[in-house]
Each structure stands twice: as structure tokens, then as C-alpha cells.
Design a protein around this motif. Structure first.
Motif, short mmCIF file in Angstrom:
data_model
loop_
_atom_site.label_atom_id
_atom_site.label_comp_id
_atom_site.label_asym_id
_atom_site.label_seq_id
_atom_site.Cartn_x
_atom_site.Cartn_y
_atom_site.Cartn_z
N GLY A 180 -44.53 68.35 54.96
CA GLY A 180 -44.43 69.80 55.15
C GLY A 180 -44.24 70.15 56.61
O GLY A 180 -44.31 69.31 57.50
N ARG A 197 -46.51 74.81 43.66
CA ARG A 197 -46.69 75.50 44.93
C ARG A 197 -47.50 76.77 44.72
O ARG A 197 -47.52 77.34 43.62
N THR A 237 -41.91 79.65 51.12
CA THR A 237 -43.13 79.42 51.89
C THR A 237 -44.34 79.36 50.97
O THR A 237 -44.58 80.29 50.18
N VAL A 248 -48.06 76.52 49.97
CA VAL A 248 -48.66 75.19 49.98
C VAL A 248 -48.13 74.45 48.76
O VAL A 248 -48.21 74.98 47.64
N THR A 258 -49.63 70.38 51.03
CA THR A 258 -48.96 70.37 52.33
C THR A 258 -48.26 71.71 52.53
O THR A 258 -47.61 72.21 51.61
N GLN A 259 -48.43 72.29 53.71
CA GLN A 259 -47.89 73.62 53.97
C GLN A 259 -46.41 73.55 54.30
O GLN A 259 -45.98 72.75 55.15
N THR A 317 -43.51 76.23 55.57
CA THR A 317 -43.26 77.58 56.08
C THR A 317 -41.78 77.70 56.45
O THR A 317 -41.28 76.89 57.24
#
Length: 113
Positions: free
Chosen positions: A9, A38, A91, A93, A107-108, A110
Motif C-alpha cells: 500500500g 477494502r 482510497t 484500507v 494496508t492503507q 491513498t
């Protein structure tokens, strides 16, 4: 014990790409259905993609069809999510799931300019 460890990520500009990985251990990976989910802030967790144990069958959420690809390497006990043409609404997680019961830590991702 079962472990699912996501990686890959980060911050990416709109239109960019990322590849997420999920390394699995503690169970027979080659027999397991794997999924990516997500969860965006303030929203419920949603299913993004599914892959069958042998990898021959995959399904995707309508919102990511044609942009995301799920794959797996049973020799490496790893499942991947290739994400292309990313949009700000991607966007969230991202979580790896095995057998509908085991979860990674997330995992983020963005997407922002």
C-alpha cells in the motif's frame, strides 16, 4: 497459527498503479479461497475481488472491473491485487481474507494528487 500479512500500500496519484501482496502461512494455501476487501472511512467493508484455490476463477466488484486484477502464486503462498487506473474513491484500507474467516491487518491505499 494463521497469518496473513499484506504489503504494497501507499500514496499514489490518480491514474497510478499499485500492487498489493498478501503472504499467507499456517494453513494449506493452495486449498483456500482468497479474497481482497477494502474499507473506506465511514463506510462498511466491501468485497473487492475473489480467486478460487487454483486461480482459474476470479470475480470483481463492479467498481473495480477492468482496473484491478487478482492473482495468486500457490508456490509462494501469496495472493496479489494489481490495481491500475486508481481513483480517489479507491482510497481505503485493503484487507486480505482467507476461507472467509482469516483476516490480515490491512494496508492503507491513498489515491490523491
Amino acid at each position: 497459527q494463521v497469518q496473513l500479512v499484506e504489503s504494497g500500500g501507499g500514496l499514489v496519484q490518480p491514474g497510478g498503479s499499485l500492487r498489493l501482496s498478501c503472504a499467507a502461512s499456517g494453513f494449506t494455501f493452495s486449498n483456500a479461497v482468497m479474497r481482497w476487501y477494502r474499507q473506506a472511512p465511514g463506510k462498511e467493508r466491501e468485497l473487492v475481488a475473489y480467486i478460487s484455490p487454483g486461480g482459474a476463477s476470479t470475480t470483481y466488484a463492479d467498481s473495480v472491473k477492468g482496473r484491478f486484477t487478482i492473482s495468486r502464486d500457490n508456490a509462494k503462498n501469496t495472493v496479489y491485487l494489481q490495481m491500475n487506473s486508481l481513483k480517489p474513491e479507491d482510497t481505503a484500507v485493503y484487507y486480505c481474507n482467507a476461507r472467509s474467516i482469516y483476516w490480515g491487518q490491512g494496508t492503507q491505499v491513498t489515491v490523491s494528487s
